[in-house]
Enzyme design. Structure first.
Site, PDB file in Angstrom:
ATOM      1  N   LYS A 219       0.822  -1.093  -0.011  1.00 46.18           N
ATOM      2  CA  LYS A 219      -0.048   0.117   0.144  1.00 46.18           C
ATOM      3  C   LYS A 219       0.936   1.370  -0.032  1.00 46.18           C
ATOM      4  O   LYS A 219       0.390   2.299  -0.465  1.00 46.18           O
ATOM      5  CB  LYS A 219      -0.882   0.118   1.245  1.00 46.18           C
ATOM      6  CG  LYS A 219      -1.780  -1.224   1.278  1.00 46.18           C
ATOM      7  CD  LYS A 219      -2.826  -1.419   0.541  1.00 46.18           C
ATOM      8  CE  LYS A 219      -3.707  -2.741   0.908  1.00 46.18           C
ATOM      9  NZ  LYS A 219      -4.881  -2.798   0.111  1.00 46.18           N
TER      10      LYS A 219
HETATM   11  C1  LIG Z   1      -0.902  -7.705   2.341  1.00 45.32           C
HETATM   12  C2  LIG Z   1      -2.082  -7.623   1.411  1.00 45.32           C
HETATM   13  N1  LIG Z   1      -2.084  -8.623   0.348  1.00 45.32           N
HETATM   14  C3  LIG Z   1      -3.027  -8.662  -0.372  1.00 45.32           C
HETATM   15  C4  LIG Z   1      -4.027  -7.531  -0.416  1.00 45.32           C
HETATM   16  C5  LIG Z   1      -5.184  -7.774  -1.362  1.00 45.32           C
HETATM   17  O1  LIG Z   1      -5.052  -6.494  -2.363  1.00 45.32           O
HETATM   18  P1  LIG Z   1      -6.167  -5.952  -3.217  1.00 45.32           P
HETATM   19  O2  LIG Z   1      -6.839  -5.691  -2.111  1.00 45.32           O
HETATM   20  O3  LIG Z   1      -5.703  -4.798  -3.985  1.00 45.32           O
HETATM   21  O4  LIG Z   1      -6.853  -7.133  -4.014  1.00 45.32           O
HETATM   22  C6  LIG Z   1      -4.293  -6.675   0.611  1.00 45.32           C
HETATM   23  C7  LIG Z   1      -5.293  -5.759   0.910  1.00 45.32           C
HETATM   24  O5  LIG Z   1      -5.812  -5.165   0.116  1.00 45.32           O
HETATM   25  C8  LIG Z   1      -3.195  -6.631   1.678  1.00 45.32           C
HETATM   26  O6  LIG Z   1      -2.838  -5.769   2.591  1.00 45.32           O
HETATM   27  N1  LIG Z   2      -6.717  -5.251   2.154  1.00 45.85           N
HETATM   28  C1  LIG Z   2      -6.967  -3.907   2.226  1.00 45.85           C
HETATM   29  C2  LIG Z   2      -8.262  -3.584   2.193  1.00 45.85           C
HETATM   30  C3  LIG Z   2      -8.694  -2.279   1.419  1.00 45.85           C
HETATM   31  O1  LIG Z   2      -7.992  -2.210   0.342  1.00 45.85           O
HETATM   32  P1  LIG Z   2      -8.138  -0.940  -0.680  1.00 45.85           P
HETATM   33  O2  LIG Z   2      -6.723  -1.368  -1.455  1.00 45.85           O
HETATM   34  O3  LIG Z   2      -9.230  -0.753  -1.216  1.00 45.85           O
HETATM   35  O4  LIG Z   2      -7.634   0.115   0.394  1.00 45.85           O
HETATM   36  C4  LIG Z   2      -6.302  -3.416   3.601  1.00 45.85           C
HETATM   37  O5  LIG Z   2      -5.366  -3.934   3.947  1.00 45.85           O
HETATM   38  O6  LIG Z   2      -6.897  -2.477   4.274  1.00 45.85           O
END
Ligand SMILES: Cc1ncc(COP(=O)(O)O)c(C=O)c1O
Ligand SMILES: N[C@@H](CCOP(=O)(O)O)C(=O)O
Length: 463
Positions: A112
């Protein structure tokens, strides 16, 4: 570059306004009107570029006239200068076919940071000279929360309200959010699931009485700028593995469909991608949708990969819009049906359109642990989310190299890693005292009234 809503009714916006708006006013998500195109020569020319220069090349077409190339470069240099690895997102080889793309070298140890470090700077840039305070509302299953808080903590003119599902994030994840005591940071543990939190955030944007009082913005991947920044590392990795001459596949641990949608965007922009492998845990709505067309949400099952404990994936709407013919009115009706019944079937166009790019897999707890052990035998300690991606990568029916996105540092999920591998990963030294720091957060029932009442009592109105 202009952006249109997936539900067809909101005004077209430029990049600055899309970044500040977050969700479209008709409840849809913004997507670019057309995908910028990169030729094989353009991609080949990225071979020797640093991460920052790759980011500038890939993102420049998206920012239109709202940022000059020099301004974009300055923001990227600042954002990625905070990463602990010179390559920002390095690749590690596991065997003759499998690679890890390490996305966890940012300040909060998850992928993120790649987007949110930049988004924090974009907010600051676009709000320069504005006297209207920004109220950021977000939902997190663990990682978005700490990355967003790190990006905006202490910034003047911005308040952030971050909702997490009480007791359903790891202790490290919770503490990374709740020990940030800056006065503009407000953590809320809700008595519900991530899906409840995410639905509440969307409802805040759609509630005219509430959204009319505050300048709301989003840090979740409903905000287009989040995804734009994530497209970069697909180009960066593929070029290092031989693109445009060779096609690679990406295995992506998936929850809200943001990260893998960024990969889809890269493919639509011309990056040669063999397959995007959507890897889910037992909360497998996306695997069912892509393999059978059944997009129906059940109850969320808590797992050792809590950030993926999601049943309603925001960004899937962006895919359905793009592969389904970009018909906003039809999609709005389809999504309204889903919002009422929590179930829908993909149309044939959506299913076959998606099948051109995606494969999918569901990985259970045993296979996840096995992938952690296999990686440890190859010398790499990986977190449960990455392990889900790797398990899917290892059994995927593809011919070329496969890059698994390593989305979090293993130490964020120390207990689960120790259970699978027998050894406990340690946090980087800068987080040594995380367990001694004071925590601050409110606990609220998962109701719109309770949460908006809490926010309204603390956020600064538009004036
Ligand atoms: C460590 C981790 N892996 C994978 C994901 C999944 O990613 P996305 O929500 O973009 O599919 C998340 C949350 O978004 C996460 O925090
Ligand atoms: N897995 C995410 C959930 C929120 O997802 P986002 O990519 O739409 O912000 C988290 O870790 O909070």
């Amino acid at each position: 570059m202009r952006y249109q809503s997936t539900r067809g009714q909101a005004p077209l916006l430029g990049f600055r306004d899309v970044t500040l708006a977050g969700l479209a006013s008709d409840g849809g998500l913004y997507v670019p009107e057309a995908w910028p195109q990169f030729s094989a020569d353009d991609i080949a020319a990225m071979a020797d570029l640093s991460y920052v220069e790759t980011a500038v090349r890939v993102m420049l077409p998206f920012v239109g006239e709202d940022l000059s190339e020099a301004e974009l470069r300055e923001l990227c240099a600042q954002a990625y200068g905070r990463f602990a690895h010179a390559a920002v997102t390095p690749l590690t080889q596991l065997d003759h076919r499998n690679w890890l793309l390490e996305l966890f070298h940012g300040p909060t140890l998850a992928f993120k940071d790649v987007a949110l470090q930049l988004l924090g700077l974009l907010f600051e840039k676009f709000l320069t000279g504005s006297t209207t305070p920004l109220t950021i509302v977000g939902a997190t299953s663990g990682d978005t929360g700490s990355a967003a808080i790190d990006a905006v903590a202490g910034r003047h003119g911005v308040d952030i309200f971050m909702l997490h599902p009480k007791g359903r994030v790891s202790e490290v994840q919770r503490r990374q959010m709740t020990t940030v005591l800056a006065p503009n940071v407000h953590n809320i543990a809700i008595e519900g699931s991530f899906d409840d939190a995410q639905a509440m955030v969307k409802a805040m944007f759609n509630d005219a009485a509430f959204s009319g009082r505050f300048q709301l913005s989003a840090v979740n991947s409903i905000n287009w700028a989040r995804l734009m920044a994530q497209i970069v590392y697909y180009f960066y990795a593929a070029v290092r593995l031989g693109a445009p001459g060779r096609k690679v596949s990406f295995a992506v641990p998936t929850g809200n469909f943001g990260d893998v949608f960024a990969g889809y965007a890269a493919a639509r922009m011309g990056l040669p991608v063999e397959r995007l492998i959507v890897a889910t845990n037992v909360n497998d709505i996306l695997h069912r949708a892509l393999s059978t067309g059944d997009y129906s949400a059940g109850t969320v099952t808590p797992t050792a990969a809590p950030s993926m404990d999601i049943q309603v994936s925001s960004n899937f709407e962006r895919l359905l819009f793009d592969v389904g013919g970009r018909d906003g009115a039809a999609l709005a009706e389809q999504m309204r049906g889903f919002e009422t019944s929590k179930a829908m079937r993909l149309t044939n166009a959506q299913l076959t359109g998606a099948a051109r790019y995606f494969a999918s897999d569901r990985v259970d707890a045993a296979d996840m642990s096995q992938a952690m052990r296999w990686a440890a035998d190859s010398g790499e300690v990986i977190d449960p989310h990455t392990a889900i991606g790797l398990a899917a990568a290892r059994r995927a029916d593809v011919t070329g190299q496969v890059v698994t996105l390593a989305t979090a540092h293993a130490a964020k999920f120390g207990t689960a890693v120790e259970r699978a591998t027998g050894s406990r990963p340690i946090l980087p030294p800068r987080l040594d005292d995380l367990f001694d720091r004071e925590e601050r957060y409110a606990t609220l029932p998962a109701t719109f009234e309770a949460v908006t009442g809490y926010i309204a009592g603390r956020a600064q109105p538009k004036g």
